[in-house]
Design a protein around this motif. Structure first.
Motif, mmCIF file in Angstrom:
data_model
loop_
_atom_site.group_PDB
_atom_site.id
_atom_site.type_symbol
_atom_site.label_atom_id
_atom_site.label_comp_id
_atom_site.label_asym_id
_atom_site.label_seq_id
_atom_site.Cartn_x
_atom_site.Cartn_y
_atom_site.Cartn_z
ATOM 1 N N UNK A 26 0.825 -1.216 0.000
ATOM 2 C CA UNK A 26 0.000 0.000 0.000
ATOM 3 C C UNK A 26 0.855 1.260 0.000
ATOM 4 N N UNK A 27 1.947 1.242 0.748
ATOM 5 C CA UNK A 27 2.828 2.408 0.801
ATOM 6 C C UNK A 27 3.392 2.714 -0.578
ATOM 7 N N UNK A 28 3.900 1.698 -1.256
ATOM 8 C CA UNK A 28 4.539 1.945 -2.541
ATOM 9 C C UNK A 28 3.539 2.154 -3.670
ATOM 10 N N UNK A 29 2.344 1.592 -3.568
ATOM 11 C CA UNK A 29 1.339 1.906 -4.581
ATOM 12 C C UNK A 29 0.888 3.364 -4.439
ATOM 13 N N UNK A 30 0.836 3.862 -3.217
ATOM 14 C CA UNK A 30 0.516 5.271 -3.013
ATOM 15 C C UNK A 30 1.625 6.170 -3.543
ATOM 16 N N UNK A 31 2.884 5.708 -3.407
ATOM 17 C CA UNK A 31 4.003 6.467 -3.957
ATOM 18 C C UNK A 31 3.872 6.584 -5.470
ATOM 19 N N UNK A 32 3.601 5.492 -6.139
ATOM 20 C CA UNK A 32 3.460 5.509 -7.600
ATOM 21 C C UNK A 32 2.303 6.414 -8.005
ATOM 22 N N UNK A 33 1.211 6.332 -7.277
ATOM 23 C CA UNK A 33 0.040 7.157 -7.588
ATOM 24 C C UNK A 33 0.352 8.648 -7.410
ATOM 25 N N UNK A 34 1.037 8.992 -6.322
ATOM 26 C CA UNK A 34 1.325 10.411 -6.072
ATOM 27 C C UNK A 34 2.357 10.966 -7.056
ATOM 28 N N UNK A 35 3.339 10.157 -7.454
ATOM 29 C CA UNK A 35 4.326 10.629 -8.436
ATOM 30 C C UNK A 35 3.673 10.789 -9.802
ATOM 31 N N UNK A 37 0.636 11.746 -10.267
ATOM 32 C CA UNK A 37 -0.163 12.975 -10.206
ATOM 33 C C UNK A 37 0.694 14.243 -10.191
ATOM 34 N N UNK A 38 1.837 14.176 -9.468
ATOM 35 C CA UNK A 38 2.675 15.366 -9.335
ATOM 36 C C UNK A 38 4.145 14.949 -9.366
ATOM 37 N N UNK A 39 4.730 14.842 -10.566
ATOM 38 C CA UNK A 39 6.117 14.368 -10.675
ATOM 39 C C UNK A 39 7.150 15.285 -10.025
ATOM 40 N N UNK A 40 6.822 16.548 -9.842
ATOM 41 C CA UNK A 40 7.804 17.461 -9.250
ATOM 42 C C UNK A 40 8.065 17.163 -7.772
ATOM 43 N N UNK A 41 7.185 16.434 -7.130
ATOM 44 C CA UNK A 41 7.368 16.081 -5.720
ATOM 45 C C UNK A 41 7.866 14.645 -5.542
ATOM 46 N N UNK A 42 8.480 14.088 -6.576
ATOM 47 C CA UNK A 42 8.893 12.686 -6.524
ATOM 48 C C UNK A 42 9.908 12.439 -5.414
ATOM 49 N N UNK A 43 10.904 13.340 -5.274
ATOM 50 C CA UNK A 43 11.925 13.129 -4.241
ATOM 51 C C UNK A 43 11.329 13.163 -2.838
ATOM 52 N N UNK A 44 10.492 14.144 -2.591
ATOM 53 C CA UNK A 44 9.881 14.276 -1.282
ATOM 54 C C UNK A 44 8.945 13.083 -1.002
#
Length: 77
Positions: A26-35, A37-44
């Motif tokens: 779930x943690x990493x699927x949320x990471x993929x989903x958020x990146x 949606x907003x690739x500029x916040x990928x590092x954070x």
């Protein structure tokens, strides 16, 4: 009868480990989903995902009612 109880305990520990795997997924699927949606916040977002991974894993290692500690207890006795 004791062997049957040990087998049931090992099964319960396996189910608890599966719960940890689901949480990590779930943690990493949320990471993929958020990146996505907003690739500029990928590092954070990656930093937050690693924190989520560590907190999820440490909960399942430290928690005394965790399946891993049950498995260890069963195998020792």
């Amino acid at each position: 009868m004791l062997e049957g109880a040990k087998s049931m305990g090992v099964g319960a520990a396996t189910i608890a480990s599966a719960g940890a795997a689901i949480g990590i997924g779930n943690v990493f699927s949320s990471l993929i989903h958020s990146v996505a949606r907003n690739p500029s916040l990928a590092k954070q977002s990656f930093g937050y995902a690693i924190f989520g991974l560590c907190s999820n894993r440490s909960y399942y290692i430290v928690c005394p009612n965790d399946g891993l500690s049950d498995l260890i207890r069963i195998l020792i006795h």
